[in-house]
Write a protein that holds these residues in place. Structure first.
Motif, PDB file in Angstrom:
ATOM      1  N   GLY A 112       0.821  -1.217   0.000  1.00 53.59           N
ATOM      2  CA  GLY A 112       0.000   0.000   0.000  1.00 53.59           C
ATOM      3  C   GLY A 112       0.847   1.256   0.000  1.00 53.59           C
ATOM      4  O   GLY A 112       0.525   2.247  -0.684  1.00 53.59           O
ATOM      5  N   THR A 113       1.941   1.232   0.750  1.00 56.30           N
ATOM      6  CA  THR A 113       2.856   2.376   0.772  1.00 56.30           C
ATOM      7  C   THR A 113       3.503   2.591  -0.587  1.00 56.30           C
ATOM      8  O   THR A 113       3.581   3.720  -1.087  1.00 56.30           O
ATOM      9  CB  THR A 113       3.946   2.161   1.837  1.00 56.30           C
ATOM     10  OG1 THR A 113       3.335   1.967   3.119  1.00 56.30           O
ATOM     11  CG2 THR A 113       4.875   3.357   1.909  1.00 56.30           C
ATOM     12  N   PRO A 152      -3.614   7.730  -0.937  1.00 52.54           N
ATOM     13  CA  PRO A 152      -3.259   7.832   0.481  1.00 52.54           C
ATOM     14  C   PRO A 152      -2.063   6.961   0.836  1.00 52.54           C
ATOM     15  O   PRO A 152      -1.959   5.831   0.376  1.00 52.54           O
ATOM     16  CB  PRO A 152      -4.532   7.357   1.200  1.00 52.54           C
ATOM     17  CG  PRO A 152      -5.259   6.519   0.196  1.00 52.54           C
ATOM     18  CD  PRO A 152      -4.945   7.121  -1.138  1.00 52.54           C
ATOM     19  N   VAL A 153      -1.187   7.512   1.647  1.00 58.36           N
ATOM     20  CA  VAL A 153       0.046   6.810   2.013  1.00 58.36           C
ATOM     21  C   VAL A 153       0.210   6.705   3.517  1.00 58.36           C
ATOM     22  O   VAL A 153       0.751   5.717   4.024  1.00 58.36           O
ATOM     23  CB  VAL A 153       1.275   7.540   1.415  1.00 58.36           C
ATOM     24  CG1 VAL A 153       2.562   6.894   1.884  1.00 58.36           C
ATOM     25  CG2 VAL A 153       1.210   7.542  -0.096  1.00 58.36           C
ATOM     26  N   GLN A 154      -0.264   7.705   4.272  1.00 59.16           N
ATOM     27  CA  GLN A 154       0.095   7.859   5.677  1.00 59.16           C
ATOM     28  C   GLN A 154      -0.208   6.625   6.509  1.00 59.16           C
ATOM     29  O   GLN A 154       0.649   6.131   7.251  1.00 59.16           O
ATOM     30  CB  GLN A 154      -0.624   9.071   6.272  1.00 59.16           C
ATOM     31  CG  GLN A 154      -0.238   9.333   7.726  1.00 59.16           C
ATOM     32  CD  GLN A 154      -0.894  10.597   8.270  1.00 59.16           C
ATOM     33  OE1 GLN A 154      -1.668  11.241   7.583  1.00 59.16           O
ATOM     34  NE2 GLN A 154      -0.579  10.943   9.495  1.00 59.16           N
ATOM     35  N   THR A 185       3.760   0.236   8.203  1.00 59.51           N
ATOM     36  CA  THR A 185       5.014  -0.343   7.710  1.00 59.51           C
ATOM     37  C   THR A 185       6.166  -0.032   8.654  1.00 59.51           C
ATOM     38  O   THR A 185       6.972  -0.920   8.988  1.00 59.51           O
ATOM     39  CB  THR A 185       5.330   0.205   6.303  1.00 59.51           C
ATOM     40  OG1 THR A 185       4.271  -0.158   5.407  1.00 59.51           O
ATOM     41  CG2 THR A 185       6.642  -0.367   5.783  1.00 59.51           C
ATOM     42  N   LEU A 186       6.256   1.211   9.106  1.00 60.78           N
ATOM     43  CA  LEU A 186       7.321   1.594  10.036  1.00 60.78           C
ATOM     44  C   LEU A 186       7.175   0.854  11.357  1.00 60.78           C
ATOM     45  O   LEU A 186       8.181   0.440  11.967  1.00 60.78           O
ATOM     46  CB  LEU A 186       7.294   3.108  10.262  1.00 60.78           C
ATOM     47  CG  LEU A 186       7.617   3.973   9.040  1.00 60.78           C
ATOM     48  CD1 LEU A 186       7.461   5.451   9.385  1.00 60.78           C
ATOM     49  CD2 LEU A 186       9.021   3.684   8.523  1.00 60.78           C
ATOM     50  N   ALA A 187       5.934   0.672  11.813  1.00 55.68           N
ATOM     51  CA  ALA A 187       5.709  -0.069  13.055  1.00 55.68           C
ATOM     52  C   ALA A 187       6.144  -1.527  12.910  1.00 55.68           C
ATOM     53  O   ALA A 187       6.777  -2.098  13.817  1.00 55.68           O
ATOM     54  CB  ALA A 187       4.231   0.008  13.445  1.00 55.68           C
TER      55      ALA A 187
END
Length: 282
Positions: free
Chosen positions: A241-242, A251-253, A259-261
């Motif tokens: 999705g990113t 939308p990316v946020q 992903t970062l988590a």
């Protein structure tokens, strides 16, 4: 000056010097690990250059996946528009091949242990974790090559990013960073499995449901409910999705935060386990 006074002065001086020495040693620790890891990363890259067939999984494999799925399934899934399906498919194939590409690091580490290479590492004055960290750092080049090949071949087939170059570059950086975090799973398996063949089998067994139980090939809302429950929490779904948001717009946020988590969670869980297994095995 009496002997007692002299001894007290020496003790005071030594007490002042010890914290400074300990601080200097602690400061040199991370630098020492980084320096040794870079040297061992170079060693791994030299090995790859001498056996270029080891790069098949990051060169030919993404090209085969893109061509095969675009021309076999694209007409049916995208209602005849293979170009539209290629636009949807490429970010997913990039994430999928990055996940599969991580199996090689565990295979190589296990092979080095079997050959006695790590016995030599133990006899050298290097940081204990340097062989593992160096192997992971060397994979940056493999993953960068994978991103270049996937995007380059995608453009040959007709893929065009709807965003600008910095956003596409950011997508590649995030994909590589995620791959480095996920590769610690392969490192852990490489330390636990008995043979290189077993490492590859175990890692691929884990990666197949992770890579196919995502939005790589079809939208998530077309999946049955029980499978969608798994797909919604799958880290690769959020990575895809990113990548789609950064390459195609949208939308990316939310996907980026997930992903970062997941990247932080993979590091927190897998790195200590891999280092512990490494100390026991090597």
């Amino acid at each position: 000056m009496s002997i007692v006074a002299r001894e007290e002065e020496l003790a005071t001086t030594e007490g002042q010097r010890r914290p400074l020495a300990e601080t200097a040693t602690a400061a040199r620790g991370p630098l020492r690990l980084a320096r040794h890891s870079l040297v061992l990363a170079k060693r791994n890259l030299i090995g790859v250059l001498r056996t270029p067939e080891a790069l098949i999984d990051v060169t030919l494999q993404p090209m085969i996946f893109l061509a095969m799925f675009t021309y076999i399934f694209g007409g049916a899934i995208a209602h005849g528009s293979r170009h539209d399906y290629l636009e949807y498919l490429l970010p997913g194939v990039l994430a999928q091949t990055i996940a599969f590409g991580g199996a090689q690091i565990g295979v190589n580490l296990n092979g080095d242990i079997e050959k006695g290479v790590f016995d030599r590492f133990r006899s050298l004055p290097i940081a204990r974790a340097a062989p593992l960290v160096g192997a992971v750092l060397a994979d940056v080049v493999r993953y960068a090559l994978l991103c270049t090949v996937t995007l380059g071949f995608g453009y040959v087939l007709g893929f065009r990013a709807a965003t600008n170059a910095p956003e596409v570059l950011a997508a590649c950086v995030i994909a590589i960073a995620f791959a480095l975090c996920l590769s610690w799973l392969s490192v852990l398996v490489g330390m636990l499995a008995r043979t290189p063949g077993a490492v590859q089998g175990i890692v691929l067994l884990v990666m197949f449901p992770l890579t196919f139980g995502t939005s790589t090939f079809v939208p998530v809302d077309t999946l049955p409910g029980w499978l969608r429950s798994f797909t919604d929490v799958n880290p690769l779904t959020h990575l895809i999705g990113t990548l789609r948001g950064l390459m195609l717009g949208g939308p990316v946020q939310s996907h980026l935060l997930w992903t970062l988590a997941w990247m932080a969670g993979l590091l927190v869980v897998l790195v200590p386990l891999a280092l512990r297994a490494y100390r026991r095995r090597a």
